[in-house]
Design a protein around this motif. Structure first.
Motif, mmCIF file in Angstrom:
data_model
loop_
_atom_site.group_PDB
_atom_site.id
_atom_site.type_symbol
_atom_site.label_atom_id
_atom_site.label_comp_id
_atom_site.label_asym_id
_atom_site.label_seq_id
_atom_site.Cartn_x
_atom_site.Cartn_y
_atom_site.Cartn_z
ATOM 1 N N GLY A 217 51.034 -16.678 -143.037
ATOM 2 C CA GLY A 217 51.887 -15.894 -142.149
ATOM 3 C C GLY A 217 51.243 -15.461 -140.852
ATOM 4 N N ASP A 218 49.930 -15.164 -140.866
ATOM 5 C CA ASP A 218 49.285 -14.663 -139.655
ATOM 6 C C ASP A 218 48.174 -15.587 -139.159
ATOM 7 N N GLU B 149 59.574 -10.059 -149.964
ATOM 8 C CA GLU B 149 59.116 -8.767 -150.476
ATOM 9 C C GLU B 149 60.290 -7.865 -150.808
ATOM 10 N N ILE C 235 58.354 -13.776 -145.297
ATOM 11 C CA ILE C 235 57.536 -12.948 -146.184
ATOM 12 C C ILE C 235 58.203 -11.589 -146.413
ATOM 13 N N LYS C 236 58.702 -11.002 -145.322
ATOM 14 C CA LYS C 236 59.389 -9.707 -145.445
ATOM 15 C C LYS C 236 60.605 -9.817 -146.358
ATOM 16 N N ASN D 243 51.758 -20.765 -150.139
ATOM 17 C CA ASN D 243 50.732 -19.850 -149.625
ATOM 18 C C ASN D 243 51.256 -19.070 -148.421
ATOM 19 N N LEU D 244 52.464 -18.541 -148.574
ATOM 20 C CA LEU D 244 53.128 -17.873 -147.453
ATOM 21 C C LEU D 244 52.314 -16.714 -146.887
ATOM 22 N N GLU D 245 51.816 -15.871 -147.753
ATOM 23 C CA GLU D 245 51.096 -14.692 -147.278
ATOM 24 C C GLU D 245 49.812 -15.084 -146.553
ATOM 25 N N LEU D 246 49.191 -16.166 -147.001
ATOM 26 C CA LEU D 246 47.982 -16.659 -146.343
ATOM 27 C C LEU D 246 48.306 -17.223 -144.966
ATOM 28 N N LYS E 267 61.845 -9.097 -154.294
ATOM 29 C CA LYS E 267 61.017 -9.236 -155.486
ATOM 30 C C LYS E 267 61.645 -8.482 -156.658
ATOM 31 N N LYS F 296 56.701 -14.914 -140.992
ATOM 32 C CA LYS F 296 56.538 -13.475 -141.188
ATOM 33 C C LYS F 296 57.840 -12.846 -141.679
#
Length: 264
Positions: A33-34, A78, A74-75, A28-31, A81, A71
């Motif tokens: 991250g912030d 992306e 995640i970058k 759940n990286l995107e969840l 991908k 973060k």
């Protein structure tokens, strides 16, 4: 260093709670991250102190530093991908090549591996499959140009025999794909107890082989057959990481000629 690499590096110090939290975050990286540590604790149903202890085991000073790392993770994901198309796509291979080069450039253990290649009395290599063995043959041919003799171990039987005489003055490369090595895990553990340095080369993932070896090199493969766990495309990125290792070794030998003189 990527999250998977950190997990492999500090795996022995992680308990079940740590692995559960890491698994939740990685899925759940995107969840995550912030989110604050309290929010992550609530989502994963553990205490904030458990998460803080876990991130410190991974080498971070605190959760703020870890969140910044997430973060960046995640970058990076992306940027790498690839298409989910089930058919062969040249862009998939291209992205795998780029990711493999990036993984090699980020690795900090390459110079130590070069040092061991110079100083070791014998260098062995074992491929966990037929394709890996073919790539090792090419790697061995290249090393001959530098007067480095790579002893390729052809099968599990020979690996078990060599395990009886291998010493801490030798070096062992294990070349795999998924990194699942149940059949040879006892042999590798016995070799490890002798203090023999071991280098694994596997697909970038959490895997048993990476945990068992001292140094880990990774390559990217996106097009994996989920049923057979085999590569649907080719071994081009495995060949690439071995080529990068060879080229790096050549440059190292030019910058450290005294090392080779001492060995002679």
């Amino acid at each position: 260093m990527r999250l998977e690499q950190l997990i492999n590096k500090y795996y022995d110090s992680l308990n079940e709670n740590d692995l559960y939290v890491i698994s939740f975050i990685s899925q759940n990286l995107e969840l995550c991250g912030d989110k604050t540590v309290s929010e992550i604790a609530q989502y994963s149903n553990v205490s904030a102190s458990t998460i803080i202890r876990m991130v410190k085991k991974l080498g971070f000073k605190g959760y703020s530093e870890f969140r910044y790392f997430l973060k960046e993770e995640i970058k990076s994901m992306e940027n790498t991908k690839v298409s989910s198309n089930d058919y062969f796509n040249s862009s998939t291979v291209l992205e795998d090549v780029k990711a493999t080069i990036r993984l090699f450039e980020q690795d900090k253990s390459a110079e130590k591996i070069y040092e061991l290649m110079v100083s070791s009395k014998r260098i062995f290599a074992y491929g966990t499959g037929y394709g890996q063995g073919l790539m090792l043959s090419e790697f061995s041919r290249c090393l001959m140009n530098s007067n480095i003799h790579l002893i390729i171990i052809p099968s599990k039987v020979e690996l078990e025999l060599i395990a009886q005489s291998i010493t801490s003055d030798d070096l062992l490369f294990i070349i795999g794909l998924s990194g699942n090595v149940d059949s040879i895990e006892p042999v590798l553990k016995s070799i490890s107890l002798k203090g023999t340095p071991m280098v694994s080369v596997t697909v970038f993932s959490r895997n048993t082989l990476s945990y068992l070896t001292d140094y880990n090199l990774y390559y990217q493969v996106s097009n994996m057959n989920k049923t057979s766990n085999l590569n649907n495309t080719s071994f081009c990125t495995l060949n690439l990481v071995l080529s990068l290792l060879y080229e790096g070794f050549i440059n190292y030998s030019k910058d450290h000629p005294q090392s080779f003189l001492q060995e002679e």
